[in-house]
Write an enzyme that holds these catalytic residues in place. Structure first.
Site, PDB file in Angstrom:
ATOM      1  N   ASP A 140       0.425   3.670   4.120  1.00 48.89           N
ATOM      2  CA  ASP A 140       0.101   3.511   2.802  1.00 48.89           C
ATOM      3  C   ASP A 140      -0.899   2.331   2.520  1.00 48.89           C
ATOM      4  O   ASP A 140      -0.599   1.356   3.103  1.00 48.89           O
ATOM      5  CB  ASP A 140       1.333   3.474   1.831  1.00 48.89           C
ATOM      6  CG  ASP A 140       2.199   4.688   1.495  1.00 48.89           C
ATOM      7  OD1 ASP A 140       1.960   5.664   2.006  1.00 48.89           O
ATOM      8  OD2 ASP A 140       3.282   4.508   0.828  1.00 48.89           O
ATOM      9  N   HIS A 166       2.925   0.574   6.505  1.00 51.25           N
ATOM     10  CA  HIS A 166       2.072  -0.088   5.767  1.00 51.25           C
ATOM     11  C   HIS A 166       0.868  -0.821   6.281  1.00 51.25           C
ATOM     12  O   HIS A 166       1.369  -1.476   7.210  1.00 51.25           O
ATOM     13  CB  HIS A 166       2.648  -1.204   4.633  1.00 51.25           C
ATOM     14  CG  HIS A 166       3.474  -0.347   3.512  1.00 51.25           C
ATOM     15  ND1 HIS A 166       4.980  -0.004   3.745  1.00 51.25           N
ATOM     16  CD2 HIS A 166       3.288  -0.031   2.243  1.00 51.25           C
ATOM     17  CE1 HIS A 166       5.341   0.736   2.523  1.00 51.25           C
ATOM     18  NE2 HIS A 166       4.392   0.458   1.786  1.00 51.25           N
TER      19      HIS A 166
END
Length: 273
Positions: free
Chosen positions: A94, A242
């Site tokens: 992400d 992430h």
């Protein structure tokens, strides 16, 4: 006996016209009922917020994703985990903004011949278009993480359409690239929001592993993070990391090599099964 053909023909025509009118009215009524049924079905979907969560198994068995939440997801063409037979790992990142680590992440992926999926916001696209182009050019998948990273259940249908399609249009205009996977911001969705994004042609991608790696001011220890990731590797895993994590960047190559040594293969979401 004299037969009045003109009079009889007139009666026949009137009867046919009457039957045609009745048929037309019946058809209109059926169509209206079908439209009402579709409308009612759409309006009746729950907009209750679902926060995605999993119960880990540290023995390389697939985690518990929550029966009801998984059913809602899969009923709307979403995925969170592959089959339990194949030793496949689907790596995803992400990316809400760039913290300076993605170039190194891309370098590691290229050197280790791993294809990943990057879920991007509009901010990331607008500030890091060169990196987005590199992702595409190097064979990675770019996914939709919406324009403003807002919780889907908090938005109207019109707002969801805007959040998804405006980013879709921007990516296509810049790179002639069609996105087809979406990850709801904050891992929050509802049955209604899933239905809407599915109707836009998107497959929702959740995950079967994630950990607290997103806080740049509180980055997890590299040794314990590596241990946690490796202990939770499982068949069909959709791994969420992430891209703004320094820890992830530093341990990524070791993780990839260790996972391969364990007999797993990294696969693209386009190869999902």
């Amino acid at each position: 006996m004299t037969i009045n053909l003109g009079k009889n023909m007139s009666k026949v025509i009137k009867m046919l016209v009457l039957l045609l009118v009745i048929f037309s009215l019946t058809l209109i009524n059926v169509n209206n009922k079908e439209e009402e049924s579709v409308l009612t079905s759409s309006q009746g979907l729950s907009n209750k917020k679902i926060g995605w969560g999993i119960k880990r198994n540290d023995n390389h068995q697939q985690p518990d994703l929550g029966k009801s939440n998984r059913e809602v997801l899969e009923r709307n063409n979403g995925i969170a985990i592959g089959n339990s037979t194949d030793k496949y790992i689907y790596l995803t990142f992400d990316e809400g903004y760039e913290a300076g680590y993605t170039p190194q992440i891309l370098k590691v992926l290229k050197e280790n011949e791993v294809k990943a999926t990057f879920f991007l916001t509009a901010h990331y696209l607008n500030t890091q278009s060169d990196l987005v182009k590199q992702m595409i050019d190097e064979g990675h998948i770019v996914g939709n993480h919406t324009v403003n990273h807002k919780s889907m259940p908090s938005l109207t249908e019109e707002q969801i359409n805007t959040e998804v399609l405006d980013l879709h249009k921007s990516i296509y205009e810049k790179f002639e690239y069609e996105m087809k996977y979406i990850r709801p911001p904050m891992g929050e969705f509802s049955e209604k929001s899933l239905n809407i994004t599915n109707s836009l042609g998107y497959k929702t991608v959740m995950w079967s592993f994630a950990y607290e790696d997103w806080n740049e001011d509180k980055q997890p220890d590299e040794i314990s993070s590596k241990k946690k990731i490796l202990e939770n590797v499982h068949n069909g895993e959709i791994m969420l990391l992430h891209g703004n994590s320094k820890t992830n960047t530093n341990i990524l190559e070791d993780i990839i090599k260790e996972i391969k040594n364990m007999g797993y293969e990294f696969k693209s979401l386009d190869e999902f099964k």
